[in-house]
Design a protein around this motif. Structure first.
Motif, mmCIF file in Angstrom:
data_model
loop_
_atom_site.group_PDB
_atom_site.id
_atom_site.type_symbol
_atom_site.label_atom_id
_atom_site.label_comp_id
_atom_site.label_asym_id
_atom_site.label_seq_id
_atom_site.Cartn_x
_atom_site.Cartn_y
_atom_site.Cartn_z
ATOM 1 N N CYS A 177 1.015 -1.122 -0.502
ATOM 2 C CA CYS A 177 -0.161 -0.194 0.125
ATOM 3 C C CYS A 177 1.236 1.361 -0.186
ATOM 4 N N GLY A 178 2.103 1.250 0.292
ATOM 5 C CA GLY A 178 3.082 2.191 0.016
ATOM 6 C C GLY A 178 3.080 2.753 1.470
ATOM 7 N N ILE A 179 1.822 4.491 1.375
ATOM 8 C CA ILE A 179 2.098 4.215 2.749
ATOM 9 C C ILE A 179 0.661 3.817 4.033
ATOM 10 N N TYR A 180 0.619 3.841 5.236
ATOM 11 C CA TYR A 180 -0.850 3.176 5.208
ATOM 12 C C TYR A 180 -0.926 4.233 6.888
ATOM 13 N N TYR A 181 -2.033 4.196 6.917
ATOM 14 C CA TYR A 181 -2.701 6.031 7.779
ATOM 15 C C TYR A 181 -3.762 5.202 8.879
ATOM 16 N N PHE B 8 -6.462 14.272 9.371
ATOM 17 C CA PHE B 8 -5.714 14.423 8.453
ATOM 18 C C PHE B 8 -5.748 14.143 6.915
ATOM 19 N N ALA B 9 -4.959 15.639 6.382
ATOM 20 C CA ALA B 9 -5.446 15.343 4.633
ATOM 21 C C ALA B 9 -4.268 14.819 4.677
ATOM 22 N N ILE B 10 -4.496 13.351 4.595
ATOM 23 C CA ILE B 10 -3.945 11.928 4.085
ATOM 24 C C ILE B 10 -3.181 12.233 2.676
ATOM 25 N N GLU B 11 -4.060 12.743 2.149
ATOM 26 C CA GLU B 11 -4.269 12.531 0.636
ATOM 27 C C GLU B 11 -2.957 13.297 -0.050
ATOM 28 N N ASP B 12 -3.189 14.962 0.465
ATOM 29 C CA ASP B 12 -2.257 15.718 0.351
ATOM 30 C C ASP B 12 -0.728 15.063 0.261
ATOM 31 N N HIS B 13 -0.361 14.035 1.229
ATOM 32 C CA HIS B 13 0.821 13.893 2.124
ATOM 33 C C HIS B 13 1.313 12.839 1.257
ATOM 34 N N VAL B 14 0.636 11.744 1.127
ATOM 35 C CA VAL B 14 0.647 10.641 -0.514
ATOM 36 C C VAL B 14 0.813 11.470 -1.375
ATOM 37 N N GLN B 15 -0.062 12.017 -1.968
ATOM 38 C CA GLN B 15 0.658 12.885 -3.576
ATOM 39 C C GLN B 15 1.876 12.679 -3.476
ATOM 40 N N SER B 16 2.113 14.068 -2.004
ATOM 41 C CA SER B 16 2.959 14.568 -2.026
ATOM 42 C C SER B 16 4.517 12.726 -2.188
ATOM 43 N N GLN B 17 5.181 12.435 -1.465
ATOM 44 C CA GLN B 17 5.645 11.031 -1.573
ATOM 45 C C GLN B 17 5.345 10.386 -2.812
ATOM 46 N N ARG B 18 4.228 9.996 -3.636
ATOM 47 C CA ARG B 18 4.548 9.374 -4.643
ATOM 48 C C ARG B 18 5.057 10.787 -5.974
ATOM 49 N N ASP B 19 4.822 11.887 -5.883
ATOM 50 C CA ASP B 19 5.770 12.696 -6.836
ATOM 51 C C ASP B 19 7.274 12.214 -6.171
ATOM 52 N N LEU B 20 7.781 12.302 -4.892
ATOM 53 C CA LEU B 20 8.953 12.730 -4.943
ATOM 54 C C LEU B 20 9.415 10.569 -5.583
ATOM 55 N N VAL B 21 8.692 9.755 -5.103
ATOM 56 C CA VAL B 21 9.148 8.180 -6.142
ATOM 57 C C VAL B 21 9.171 8.711 -7.117
ATOM 58 N N GLY C 61 -3.481 10.433 15.109
ATOM 59 C CA GLY C 61 -3.900 9.896 13.662
ATOM 60 C C GLY C 61 -1.667 8.764 13.522
ATOM 61 N N CYS C 62 -1.967 7.932 13.001
ATOM 62 C CA CYS C 62 -0.691 7.156 13.436
ATOM 63 C C CYS C 62 -0.052 6.514 11.624
ATOM 64 N N GLY C 63 0.860 6.598 11.063
ATOM 65 C CA GLY C 63 0.763 5.854 9.672
ATOM 66 C C GLY C 63 2.826 4.704 9.178
ATOM 67 N N VAL C 64 2.485 4.629 9.068
ATOM 68 C CA VAL C 64 3.803 4.191 8.490
ATOM 69 C C VAL C 64 3.810 3.834 7.288
ATOM 70 N N ASP C 65 5.131 4.644 6.603
ATOM 71 C CA ASP C 65 5.918 4.699 5.249
ATOM 72 C C ASP C 65 6.456 4.189 4.893
ATOM 73 N N PHE D 188 0.272 17.545 11.804
ATOM 74 C CA PHE D 188 1.742 16.469 10.658
ATOM 75 C C PHE D 188 2.647 16.909 12.553
ATOM 76 N N LEU D 189 3.524 16.021 13.124
ATOM 77 C CA LEU D 189 4.274 15.837 14.353
ATOM 78 C C LEU D 189 5.458 15.058 13.472
ATOM 79 N N GLY D 190 5.921 14.826 12.398
ATOM 80 C CA GLY D 190 7.085 14.657 12.305
ATOM 81 C C GLY D 190 7.329 13.062 11.748
ATOM 82 N N LEU D 191 8.462 12.327 10.891
ATOM 83 C CA LEU D 191 9.002 10.951 11.557
ATOM 84 C C LEU D 191 9.570 10.506 12.168
#
Length: 605
Positions: free
Chosen positions: A104-108, A230-243, A174-178, A192-195
């Motif tokens: 799933c790439g990123i789970y939240y 949390f706007a998780i869609e925006d966070h996922v999209q930013s990571q998708r763009d980086l990848v 919120g709790c997510g794993v990248d 967002f609190l950080g990695l």
């Protein structure tokens, strides 16, 4: 971790884009997979695979006995005979019902604190199935947790580190794993609190996990049941763009493409020298990288019949005066190398033209033309698999005859309806002639009357007043009206279709192959419907344009294979192989594979 059985992602069902419809192209979709390839599973089957199932609730089995789970599986409450766990190490933990798939790439997920309790010893995070349920997540190896009472993060041992703010009743954590970085991140009330943490989920299954310690502590989880804070869609999209940016900027390793000890062409060793001698970072290297792509595009255009586009594209490539253009110049329409003689070019052009005409004839329903010219140019195609290709073409010819008959009959019905309306308007009966038994209003003919009239027009019979059919030989009081040209055409079309069907059935009566019997049964089933295209279901699928396109693609593949060429263009094969590799990477735990979406990046865009 055991390796799950790989299965295709849903996007593997998508073929390459449809083609244009000019006269110099095969106006159809790309060929479907070969018959030997099993169809990809439906989305339901995909989600049922254990490797791709997501957590949906807290587990009834994988929890401490001091924790109660609500009926919907979303709430956890500490409730026991004692007011709290005794000792610093005693706790009550629970895990979700499924592990998180790295694919799933990123789970939240998010947790609402319903009741913090007196001390707020609540831990939110992840754990492996081996972690004891008597410990808070983060206190033991292979577990990670963020604690409410002090805001510290614990990476698998009691020595934690300050991380974020404390949280209280009413807060949403919120709790997510990248899985692209194997790190965890947290949010509080949508911020967002950080990695934090390292190597999360590497070589081990991880589950969402919660730990409680005291009476009345209670939480409610959101595994996607409702919108997140949390706007998780925006966070996922930013990571998708980086990848994706990383993928785009990764330079091609030519040793992998051509092989360290393999040459592009045994007869042209200088091309290998050119491929390896080009300095990196310059314009020559960029053009060299484009050369294989141009070959793939040219092969694809020719394979599906974009004749004009292929010629224009090849001319553009030949007009370039550089090393890469020299590689392009000798590429033929199917991706191989060819001699540059005019005779060879003419033969290739004629062959392509003949193939386009044959396949376009199938798409237009002119099956007789397709059969005749296939016999003339590619006779072995109709003989392969004991004449199976010829059989399918003949079945389609019968369907086309039925469709022609259906259209002709509909035309007769329309003309008769218009004639009946005109007759009623022009010949209104006088009042004195409408007494007695015949005194009734004249309405439009019913649908049954239309059908009876149409049938009468086709076979030359006249219906009597009682509904019986009077043939011309027995009708003494009235003579049938002469059949209209449309009725004659419809009757001729019907007789032609019936005769063709009888011959078809007789020719394949002794063929017991299941595929033949099944296809013949579906073909003859079209006869039972007055309008097969409007019937819907399997009948409409058998008679519609999509069935023509499937048959045209199959014939196109058969012609190419008879010439020793691949049934699928190299570009399409490369796309499918790449998509399969991405799928494998995701199932094997490479989180970045989730953001290499082949369909989204190459087809939908």
């Amino acid at each position: 971790m055991s390796t799950p059985v790989p299965i295709p992602y849903p996007y593997l069902r998508h073929d390459t884009p449809g083609l244009d419809t000019d006269d110099d192209s095969i106006a159809s979709a790309s060929p479907p997979p070969a018959r030997a390839t099993p169809a990809p599973p439906a989305p339901g089957a995909l989600l049922s695979n254990p490797a791709l199932r997501l957590p949906t609730r807290w587990s009834e089995q994988d929890r401490h006995n001091l924790l109660t789970v609500s009926g919907d599986g979303r709430e956890l409450t500490f409730y026991g005979a004692y007011c709290s766990c005794v000792g610093d190490r005693d706790s009550a933990a629970a895990r979700a019902n499924h592990p998180i798939p790295p694919a799933c790439g990123i789970y939240y997920y998010e947790v609402e604190i319903l009741q913090k309790g007196a001390k707020g010893h609540i831990s939110i995070g992840f754990s492996s199935p081996e972690v004891r349920l008597t410990r808070l997540p983060g206190w033991e190896r292979q577990s990670w947790g963020y604690h409410a009472d002090d805001g510290w993060a614990f990476p698998g041992h009691k020595d934690g580190n300050p991380y974020g703010p404390t949280f209280d009743t009413g807060d949403v954590i919120g709790c997510g794993v990248d899985f692209t970085k194997h790190k965890v991140f947290y949010t509080k009330n949508g911020n967002f609190l950080g990695l934090v943490f390292e190597n999360v989920g590497k070589g081990v299954d991880v589950y969402p996990a919660i730990g409680l310690r005291h009476q009345s502590e209670s939480i409610r989880v959101n595994f996607g049941h409702a919108p997140f804070k949390f706007a998780i869609e925006d966070h996922v999209q930013s990571q998708r763009d980086l990848v994706w940016a990383s993928i785009q900027t990764t330079r091609i390793d030519w040793d992998l493409l051509y092989g360290k000890d393999q040459k592009l062409d045994e007869d042209a060793p200088e091309k290998q020298d050119t491929a390896t001698a080009v300095p990196k970072g310059g314009a020559l290297e960029e053009e060299q990288m484009k050369a294989p792509v141009r070959k793939l595009v040219l092969s694809y255009l020719a394979h599906h019949g974009y004749a004009r586009t292929a010629r224009a594209f090849q001319a553009q490539c030949e007009g370039r005066h550089d090393t890469a253009a020299a590689l392009d110049r000798d590429v033929d329409m199917d991706g191989g190398l060819q001699a540059s003689s005019s005779t060879s070019d003419l033969d290739a052009e004629l062959d392509l033209r003949a193939r386009i005409d044959i396949v376009n004839a199938v798409l237009k329903g002119d099956i007789e033309y397709a059969i005749t010219h296939t016999k003339q140019h590619h006779p072995t195609v109709l003989e392969r698999e004991q004449g199976l290709m010829l059989f399918k073409l003949r079945c389609r010819r019968f369907v086309e005859l039925i469709l022609e008959t259906s259209e002709a009959v509909k035309k007769v019905q329309v003309e008769e309806k218009e004639s009946a309306h005109d007759k009623v308007k022009e010949e209104e009966p006088e009042p004195e002639s409408m007494d007695g038994l015949g005194a009734m209003d004249v309405d439009d003919p019913s649908p049954e009357a239309h059908c009876m009239t149409s049938a009468s027009s086709l076979d030359g019979t006249v219906p009597s007043a009682s509904g019986d059919t009077l043939h011309p030989s027995s009708a003494s009081r009235r003579s049938p009206a002469p059949a209209s040209p449309s009725a004659v055409t419809a009757r001729t079309a019907l007789e032609t279709a019936i005769q063709y069907g009888q011959v078809l059935e007789a020719d394949y009566r002794s063929d017991v192959r299941p595929e033949v019997r099944s296809h013949l049964k579906r073909t003859f089933g079209v006869v039972a419907f007055a309008d097969p295209l409007a019937a819907g279901g399997e009948v409409a699928d058998m008679a519609g344009q999509e069935a023509r396109a499937r048959l045209a693609n199959e014939l196109n593949q058969a012609i190419l294979e008879s010439q020793g060429k691949p049934a699928h263009p190299a570009l399409e094969t490369l796309y499918r192989q790449t998509a399969a590799c991405v799928t494998q990477l995701g199932l094997l735990g490479t989180g970045s594979a989730a953001f290499a979406d082949m369909s989204k990046e190459f087809l939908e865009a």
